[in-house]
Design a protein around this motif. Structure first.
Motif, PDB file in Angstrom:
ATOM      1  N   LYS A   1      13.854  45.680  36.746  1.00 26.58           N
ATOM      2  CA  LYS A   1      15.155  45.567  36.080  1.00 26.58           C
ATOM      3  C   LYS A   1      15.814  44.198  36.285  1.00 26.58           C
TER       4      LYS A   1
ATOM      5  N   LEU B   1      11.926  49.799  26.951  1.00 20.96           N
ATOM      6  CA  LEU B   1      12.954  49.712  25.916  1.00 20.96           C
ATOM      7  C   LEU B   1      14.267  49.278  26.581  1.00 20.96           C
TER       8      LEU B   1
ATOM      9  N   ASP C   1      10.744  45.654  30.496  1.00 17.12           N
ATOM     10  CA  ASP C   1      11.284  47.010  30.325  1.00 17.12           C
ATOM     11  C   ASP C   1      10.731  47.589  29.025  1.00 17.12           C
TER      12      ASP C   1
ATOM     13  N   ASP D   1      21.622  50.031  36.547  1.00 13.52           N
ATOM     14  CA  ASP D   1      20.155  50.121  36.519  1.00 13.52           C
ATOM     15  C   ASP D   1      19.639  51.106  37.555  1.00 13.52           C
TER      16      ASP D   1
ATOM     17  N   LEU E   1      17.593  51.976  27.857  1.00 11.09           N
ATOM     18  CA  LEU E   1      18.596  52.844  27.254  1.00 11.09           C
ATOM     19  C   LEU E   1      20.014  52.406  27.583  1.00 11.09           C
TER      20      LEU E   1
ATOM     21  N   ILE F   1       6.953  53.162  28.605  1.00  2.39           N
ATOM     22  CA  ILE F   1       6.954  51.833  29.251  1.00  2.39           C
ATOM     23  C   ILE F   1       6.100  50.889  28.393  1.00  2.39           C
TER      24      ILE F   1
END
Ligand SMILES: Nc1ncnc2c1ncn2[C@@H]1O[C@H](COP(=O)(O)OP(=O)(O)O[C@H]2O[C@H](CO)[C@@H](O)[C@H](O)[C@H]2O)[C@@H](O)[C@H]1O
Ligand SMILES: O=P(O)(O)OC[C@H](O)CO
Length: 729
Positions: free
Chosen positions: A280, A376, A374, A274, A378, A168
């Motif tokens: 998010k 990253l 966020d 999500d 994915l 994170i």
């Protein structure tokens, strides 16, 4: 010979435990981390230590069967008690750390009492890891739930190879510093040899916290802590891109994607996938979609938002509230804009199988990845890897770590609802050729920078960091070496002690006047001076008034301002050893005063032959950069003057050439050849002048971690006092 193994330690095991009509099944989860680590973990005969999730509904027989199945998958379960789930997982990890690290400070409870349980569970993870550890193993600890684990393992296994990766964001030091247990968290992480982050910005924020909270200097990507090197690195995680691509290419999946498109026709599909998490950006995304519909009536009946949200942390209040908000917003927008033939939003609150997910990725016209923060993300990478047709547009929040890698996406500020609605319209209007150019560039990166590369880059860097690691305490002389020094000094017929003051006899204090000697030090110096055939001299950079006030009553010699002044015996007067020029101070003082005004917390100290700018109480980062600036500025100004500029511990000192601690050596050494033993102790650059001027037979001991010409080294003033005490016994 046994193979070195990889021990992965994460809060959750990458497994899914199911019971179907009493029958227990355990399957590996599909997550990126699990896939990426599958190779190194199984090939190296490694172990994965973690929580298998809530298994409180299993009876004893099922629990036994679960253990067996996990063991066969080389997974070592750590079962959490219900109270630990509530307080370590939901309370501290996801109630305090998660919102704080995502800058959602107002979501942190006013009072949290869960720290002890977080600590306790981290200790359980560390203990289990140590119990399963074999020499030569590599330990890789994952994420914010386990930030104390590296330090706890290091205490028990000083020479183990330990890596840590934070999935994170690491927040700005201004946000991080509000955490009451900030020091423990940072020192816990420093147990690792390598600490990895998704982006340079997180690494940079972490380095600033190190500097501001622990006062440790980070040199770009490394720092020294407790006698060890700790490396910091940027490793943006990848996904198993080949797998996504392969599944997406299969004919069944192409058929499924077509079917989704046909069912939606004539609508074009905007997609969101999500965890149901307030980071998010789901509510803002819905508001932006509503804005798009409000200002583009021509899109009514022509677009559909498919939002898939997987339930997450459903026992934490903030997640319950979010679910209600999302439900209500979806209902409101569908109610307001929907028709008999058209539902603007298709909302699924569940986890969907991987093949369905990839089919959706392939069917979408626009992928919405708009987190308000966020680590990253994915999902953005999974979407790209699935677009084997080089089509589809990615709208990506600039507040997702992945934004630093995915420049060809349409980037948005998720807080700007208007701009996000605008990006949706732009994405829908993008010409096919531009979509292809953007997507193929994104795909080239995602396909090569995959999770396997991520794992091998991290583990390769970890291995190099650990081999370059000096063994714990290597910067300190071995105990036997110090014992031998003490024995020879005690046996000497007479003894001369030359002792620096700040950083040697007393620890550093916030301001110069606060470092007054304590009773124990005064007694120690008095006892040493009374020791038969022993002479004690304190050799300091301080003004003589300080030394007189603090140590004047002792039967010892005193030397002030780096050898400018001496008081050789208690009844002698202070004597100036050199006649200093002082005119230069009139030019230099206003400059230093400017730095005092522009650097809050700094101060000027004036001595007879020098001026010192102290910045111990200033902001550490700003102080260090101002010190550099001052040195450069004065260096240019004073280049033709007989002055030198010295960088000490949080102090820049400008003084006359020739005034240095070495100048006192001829004053205190016996003029005749003598068998008097000499011991000199000092911690900073100014003591190096003293060490350099001593005869070769003298013993010099450096205090602290910095470089020195002294052949011996001890860690701190407490060790100095212990050593001097041993000369008395
Ligand atoms: N409805 C659904 N059904 C099935 N699967 C679904 C799903 N919704 C989401 N998923 C899957 O869950 C995963 C989510 O990963 P993310 O990176 O988006 O976030 P997460 O916050 O969990 O991870 C944390 O770790 C990762 C990896 O380091 C960081 O990218 C991130 O910032 C950090 O918060 C993806 O693999 C996605 O496919
Ligand atoms: O479901 P959780 O709480 O284990 O969260 C998993 C996320 O990927 C957080 O890193």
């Amino acid at each position: 010979m046994t193979e070195p193994r990889l021990l992965i330690v994460s809060n959750r095991l990458p497994v899914t435990v199911r019971t179907d009509r009493g029958e227990l099944s355990v399957a590996p989860s599909a997550g990126g981390l699990a896939t990426g680590l599958r190779g190194p973990h199984t090939k190296s005969d490694g172990l994965w230590i973690g929580w298998p999730g809530d298994v409180s509904h299993l009876d004893d027989a099922q629990r036994g069967s679960l253990d067996e199945k996990l063991e066969a998958m080389r997974a070592v379960p750590l079962y959490l008690e219900p109270e630990e789930v509530t307080r370590y997982y939901e309370g501290y990890s996801n109630g305090v750390l998660w919102p704080l690290f995502h800058y959602m400070v107002d979501r942190i409870p006013l009072v949290s009492t869960d720290w002890e349980v977080y600590q306790h569970v981290n200790q359980r993870f560390a203990d289990l890891t140590v119990a399963r550890y074999r020499p030569g193993d590599t330990i890789w600890v994952q994420d914010y739930q386990l930030m104390l684990v590296p330090g706890m393992i290091r205490e028990r296994l000083p020479s183990a190879t330990i890596g840590f990766f934070l999935h994170i964001p690491f927040p700005s030091s201004e946000a991080f510093r509000i955490l009451p247990r900030r020091e423990e968290i940072l020192t816990g992480l420093l147990g690792a040899d390598l600490i990895g982050f998704h982006t340079f910005s997180y690494l940079d924020q972490f380095a600033r916290s190190m500097m501001r909270i622990l006062g440790l200097d980070v040199e770009v990507d490394r720092l020294r802590y407790a006698g060890r090197n700790v490396r910091l690195g940027v490793f943006p995680m990848g996904i198993d891109a080949a797998h996504f691509s392969q599944v997406a290419t299969s004919p069944e999946l192409a058929t499924e994607a077509d079917a989704i498109r046909q069912r939606a026709a004539p609508c074009r599909i905007l997609l969101g996938v999500d965890r149901m998490d307030y980071t998010k950006g789901l509510t803002r995304r819905l508001l932006a979609y509503e804005r798009l519909l409000a200002r583009s009536p021509e899109l009514h009946g022509k677009v559909r938002l498919v939002q898939v949200a997987v339930p997450s942390r459903t026992e934490v209040d903030a997640y319950v509230t979010l679910k209600t908000q999302v439900d209500e917003l979806v209902g409101k927008i569908n109610g307001e804009y929907g028709t008999i033939d058209w539902t603007p939003i298709h909302y699924l609150y569940r986890s969907i199988p991987e093949s369905q997910l990839i089919a959706l990725y392939r069917a979408a016209d626009v992928m919405l990845v708009t987190p308000v923060r966020d680590g990253l993300n994915l999902v953005a990478k999974e979407f790209i890897a699935s677009r084997v047709d080089d089509d589809g547009v990615l709208i990506l929040s600039e507040l997702a770590g992945a934004a630093s890698e995915l420049g060809e996406a349409l980037r948005v500020n998720p807080y700007d609802i208007d701009a996000t609605a605008g990006a949706m319209a732009q994405a829908l209007a993008l010409a096919p050729e531009e979509r292809r150019i953007r997507m193929s560039a994104l795909r080239r990166r995602i396909m090569t920078h995959d999770v396997h590369r991520w794992v091998s880059l991290f583990l390769g860097t970890l291995e190099r960091s650990a081999t370059q690691r000096e063994p714990a305490g290597a910067r300190e002389s071995p105990a036997e070496q110090i014992d031998a020094v003490v024995t020879s000094l005690r046996a000497a017929p007479s003894l001369l002690l030359l002792l620096d003051y700040d950083g040697t006899l007393v620890p550093f204090a916030a301001t110069p006047p606060q470092a007054a000697p304590d009773e124990a030090l005064l007694a120690l110096l008095r006892d040493l001076a009374r020791r038969p055939a022993t002479r004690v001299h304190v050799v300091s950079g301080r003004p003589h008034q300080d030394l007189e006030r603090w140590l004047g009553a002792l039967p010892i010699g005193l030397h002030a301002e780096h050898g400018l002044w001496s008081r050789l015996t208690p009844d002698a007067d202070w004597h100036r050893n050199i006649d200093p020029q002082t005119q230069w101070k009139d030019h230099v003082r206003p400059i230093v005063e400017q730095f005092v005004s522009s650097t809050p917390g700094s101060l000027i100290e004036e001595k007879v032959a020098s001026l010192a700018w102290h910045y111990r109480m200033a902001d550490p980062g700003f102080g260090a950069s101002q010190a550099k600036e001052l040195r450069l500025h004065l260096g240019a100004l004073l280049s033709n003057q007989p002055l030198e500029i010295l960088q000490g511990h949080k102090v820049v000192e400008i003084r006359m050439h020739g005034v240095n601690k070495g100048a006192i050596v001829p004053l205190v050494l016996s003029p005749e050849p003598s068998d008097e033993a000499i011991l000199a102790l000092g911690d900073d650059q100014t003591d190096e002048d003293l060490f350099a001027a001593l005869p070769p037979s003298a013993v010099a001991i450096h205090v602290g971690p910095s470089d020195s010409r002294a052949p011996h080294r001890i860690p701190d003033p407490a060790a100095v006092r212990r050593l001097l005490q041993r000369l008395l016994s």
